[in-house]
Design a protein around this motif. Sequence first.
Motif, PDB file in Angstrom:
ATOM      1  N   ARG A  64       1.071  -1.592   0.125  1.00  0.00           N
ATOM      2  CA  ARG A  64       0.164  -0.121   0.360  1.00  0.00           C
ATOM      3  C   ARG A  64       1.079   0.896  -0.111  1.00  0.00           C
ATOM      4  O   ARG A  64       1.982   1.463   1.016  1.00  0.00           O
ATOM      5  N   GLU A  65       0.950   1.943  -0.836  1.00  0.00           N
ATOM      6  CA  GLU A  65       1.582   3.568  -0.803  1.00  0.00           C
ATOM      7  C   GLU A  65       0.685   4.325  -0.593  1.00  0.00           C
ATOM      8  O   GLU A  65      -0.733   5.040  -0.728  1.00  0.00           O
ATOM      9  N   SER A  66       1.759   5.403   0.558  1.00  0.00           N
ATOM     10  CA  SER A  66       0.815   6.873   0.927  1.00  0.00           C
ATOM     11  C   SER A  66       1.584   7.941   0.057  1.00  0.00           C
ATOM     12  O   SER A  66       3.004   8.056  -0.265  1.00  0.00           O
ATOM     13  N   SER A  67       0.788   8.689   0.044  1.00  0.00           N
ATOM     14  CA  SER A  67       0.868   9.993  -0.249  1.00  0.00           C
ATOM     15  C   SER A  67       2.177  10.774   0.463  1.00  0.00           C
ATOM     16  O   SER A  67       2.385  11.670   0.168  1.00  0.00           O
ATOM     17  N   ASP A  68       1.351  10.906   1.824  1.00  0.00           N
ATOM     18  CA  ASP A  68       2.711  11.414   3.012  1.00  0.00           C
ATOM     19  C   ASP A  68       4.451  10.676   3.211  1.00  0.00           C
ATOM     20  O   ASP A  68       4.692   9.692   3.776  1.00  0.00           O
ATOM     21  N   SER A  69       4.662  11.814   2.322  1.00  0.00           N
ATOM     22  CA  SER A  69       6.189  11.613   2.391  1.00  0.00           C
ATOM     23  C   SER A  69       6.744  11.877   3.957  1.00  0.00           C
ATOM     24  O   SER A  69       8.114  10.990   4.168  1.00  0.00           O
ATOM     25  N   SER A  70       6.558  12.044   4.603  1.00  0.00           N
ATOM     26  CA  SER A  70       6.776  11.530   6.114  1.00  0.00           C
ATOM     27  C   SER A  70       6.200  10.715   6.767  1.00  0.00           C
ATOM     28  O   SER A  70       6.594  10.454   7.651  1.00  0.00           O
ATOM     29  N   HIS A  71       5.883   9.963   6.573  1.00  0.00           N
ATOM     30  CA  HIS A  71       5.428   8.304   6.894  1.00  0.00           C
ATOM     31  C   HIS A  71       6.233   7.335   6.754  1.00  0.00           C
ATOM     32  O   HIS A  71       6.941   7.206   5.867  1.00  0.00           O
ATOM     33  N   ALA A  72       6.840   6.955   7.914  1.00  0.00           N
ATOM     34  CA  ALA A  72       7.111   5.867   7.757  1.00  0.00           C
ATOM     35  C   ALA A  72       7.294   4.574   7.110  1.00  0.00           C
ATOM     36  O   ALA A  72       5.913   4.397   7.491  1.00  0.00           O
ATOM     37  N   PRO A  73       8.029   4.104   6.108  1.00  0.00           N
ATOM     38  CA  PRO A  73       7.421   2.328   6.306  1.00  0.00           C
ATOM     39  C   PRO A  73       7.367   1.551   6.914  1.00  0.00           C
ATOM     40  O   PRO A  73       8.193   1.438   7.635  1.00  0.00           O
ATOM     41  N   VAL A  74       5.491   0.801   6.796  1.00  0.00           N
ATOM     42  CA  VAL A  74       6.151   0.150   8.018  1.00  0.00           C
ATOM     43  C   VAL A  74       5.745  -1.370   7.927  1.00  0.00           C
ATOM     44  O   VAL A  74       4.754  -1.551   6.428  1.00  0.00           O
ATOM     45  N   ILE A  75       5.815  -2.622   7.511  1.00  0.00           N
ATOM     46  CA  ILE A  75       5.322  -3.826   7.410  1.00  0.00           C
ATOM     47  C   ILE A  75       4.838  -4.491   8.868  1.00  0.00           C
ATOM     48  O   ILE A  75       4.981  -4.603   9.577  1.00  0.00           O
ATOM     49  N   TYR A  76       3.019  -5.180   8.117  1.00  0.00           N
ATOM     50  CA  TYR A  76       2.582  -5.660   8.861  1.00  0.00           C
ATOM     51  C   TYR A  76       2.558  -7.104   9.192  1.00  0.00           C
ATOM     52  O   TYR A  76       2.326  -7.379   7.674  1.00  0.00           O
ATOM     53  N   GLU A  84      -1.544  -9.458  15.273  1.00  0.00           N
ATOM     54  CA  GLU A  84      -0.759  -8.302  14.536  1.00  0.00           C
ATOM     55  C   GLU A  84       0.131  -8.131  15.018  1.00  0.00           C
ATOM     56  O   GLU A  84       0.448  -7.558  15.784  1.00  0.00           O
ATOM     57  N   ARG A  85       1.495  -8.320  14.237  1.00  0.00           N
ATOM     58  CA  ARG A  85       2.965  -7.543  14.674  1.00  0.00           C
ATOM     59  C   ARG A  85       2.953  -6.613  13.398  1.00  0.00           C
ATOM     60  O   ARG A  85       3.062  -6.708  12.263  1.00  0.00           O
ATOM     61  N   SER A  86       4.328  -5.194  14.018  1.00  0.00           N
ATOM     62  CA  SER A  86       4.713  -4.495  12.307  1.00  0.00           C
ATOM     63  C   SER A  86       6.734  -4.517  13.120  1.00  0.00           C
ATOM     64  O   SER A  86       7.117  -4.405  14.645  1.00  0.00           O
ATOM     65  N   ARG A  87       6.980  -3.923  11.849  1.00  0.00           N
ATOM     66  CA  ARG A  87       8.340  -3.609  12.292  1.00  0.00           C
ATOM     67  C   ARG A  87       8.700  -2.065  11.413  1.00  0.00           C
ATOM     68  O   ARG A  87       7.810  -2.405  10.192  1.00  0.00           O
ATOM     69  N   ASP A  88       8.925  -1.184  11.949  1.00  0.00           N
ATOM     70  CA  ASP A  88       9.152  -0.138  11.313  1.00  0.00           C
ATOM     71  C   ASP A  88      10.623   0.070  10.594  1.00  0.00           C
ATOM     72  O   ASP A  88      11.238  -0.835  11.209  1.00  0.00           O
ATOM     73  N   VAL A  89      10.526   0.555   8.847  1.00  0.00           N
ATOM     74  CA  VAL A  89      11.764  -0.463   8.583  1.00  0.00           C
ATOM     75  C   VAL A  89      12.468   1.012   7.771  1.00  0.00           C
ATOM     76  O   VAL A  89      12.857   1.048   6.345  1.00  0.00           O
ATOM     77  N   SER A  90      11.645   2.533   8.140  1.00  0.00           N
ATOM     78  CA  SER A  90      12.723   3.536   7.953  1.00  0.00           C
ATOM     79  C   SER A  90      14.433   2.826   7.557  1.00  0.00           C
ATOM     80  O   SER A  90      15.313   2.884   8.706  1.00  0.00           O
ATOM     81  N   ASN A  91      14.656   3.656   6.964  1.00  0.00           N
ATOM     82  CA  ASN A  91      16.066   3.785   6.362  1.00  0.00           C
ATOM     83  C   ASN A  91      16.770   2.641   6.390  1.00  0.00           C
ATOM     84  O   ASN A  91      18.526   2.612   6.351  1.00  0.00           O
ATOM     85  N   MET A  92      16.632   1.510   6.106  1.00  0.00           N
ATOM     86  CA  MET A  92      16.805   0.327   6.107  1.00  0.00           C
ATOM     87  C   MET A  92      17.300   0.053   4.768  1.00  0.00           C
ATOM     88  O   MET A  92      16.769   0.023   3.736  1.00  0.00           O
ATOM     89  N   SER A  93      18.253  -1.324   4.749  1.00  0.00           N
ATOM     90  CA  SER A  93      18.816  -1.725   3.555  1.00  0.00           C
ATOM     91  C   SER A  93      17.723  -2.670   3.010  1.00  0.00           C
ATOM     92  O   SER A  93      16.595  -3.318   3.676  1.00  0.00           O
ATOM     93  N   GLU A  94      18.095  -3.036   2.274  1.00  0.00           N
ATOM     94  CA  GLU A  94      16.922  -3.956   1.886  1.00  0.00           C
ATOM     95  C   GLU A  94      17.407  -5.344   2.806  1.00  0.00           C
ATOM     96  O   GLU A  94      16.889  -6.444   2.810  1.00  0.00           O
ATOM     97  N   LYS A  95      18.751  -5.581   2.531  1.00  0.00           N
ATOM     98  CA  LYS A  95      19.238  -7.065   3.555  1.00  0.00           C
ATOM     99  C   LYS A  95      18.153  -7.052   4.958  1.00  0.00           C
ATOM    100  O   LYS A  95      18.017  -7.675   5.732  1.00  0.00           O
ATOM    101  N   GLU A  96      18.555  -5.990   5.388  1.00  0.00           N
ATOM    102  CA  GLU A  96      18.271  -5.123   7.207  1.00  0.00           C
ATOM    103  C   GLU A  96      15.871  -5.467   7.016  1.00  0.00           C
ATOM    104  O   GLU A  96      16.197  -5.858   7.993  1.00  0.00           O
ATOM    105  N   VAL A  97      15.817  -5.112   5.308  1.00  0.00           N
ATOM    106  CA  VAL A  97      14.488  -5.512   5.628  1.00  0.00           C
ATOM    107  C   VAL A  97      14.004  -6.738   5.292  1.00  0.00           C
ATOM    108  O   VAL A  97      13.332  -6.718   6.248  1.00  0.00           O
ATOM    109  N   THR A  98      14.522  -7.830   4.678  1.00  0.00           N
ATOM    110  CA  THR A  98      14.531  -8.961   4.411  1.00  0.00           C
ATOM    111  C   THR A  98      14.513  -9.521   6.139  1.00  0.00           C
ATOM    112  O   THR A  98      13.942 -10.754   6.088  1.00  0.00           O
ATOM    113  N   GLU A  99      15.922  -9.322   6.866  1.00  0.00           N
ATOM    114  CA  GLU A  99      16.288  -9.424   7.945  1.00  0.00           C
ATOM    115  C   GLU A  99      14.485  -9.196   9.065  1.00  0.00           C
ATOM    116  O   GLU A  99      14.585  -9.597  10.004  1.00  0.00           O
TER     117      GLU A  99
END
Length: 128
Positions: A64-76, A84-99
């Motif tokens: 899901r895309e957000s138009s709010d540029s200040s919204h942190a990317p989150v994986i649920y 339900e659990r979530s992780r904030d993945v702001s400023n992470m590399s692809e490898k860190e997102v995979t982890e």
Amino acid sequence: LDKGVLVAEREREMAWRAAMGPTIQELRILLNPSATQSTGVTSFINNQYTFIKALNPSMPFLVRESSDSSHAPVIYARYAFGEERSRDVSNMSEKEVTEAVKGLLADGTTLPGIGFLPIIDGSPKDII
């Protein structure tokens, strides 16, 4: 590197993706793809979505895309019984997102009523 080592490494990488379906009922990513803090998660989506969906065709994997540029990317991740659990993945590399996604998968294996399918020979096996 030895060809056998490469094959084993590839199978191990595929195994965690295949284990998602039995543990995670839905994976949802919320991000602004044009925000610099979403670069790693955008790469993750571009490089992993096809593999994850191919191995888990019945598991919803929503982006899901957000138009709010200040919204942190989150994986649920949604598990059984509405957990339900979530992780904030702001400023992470692809490898860190995979982890982070692997961490959500691991979280799901500790919840009541959800069991992790053991990985044998690189593929999950049913336990019934």
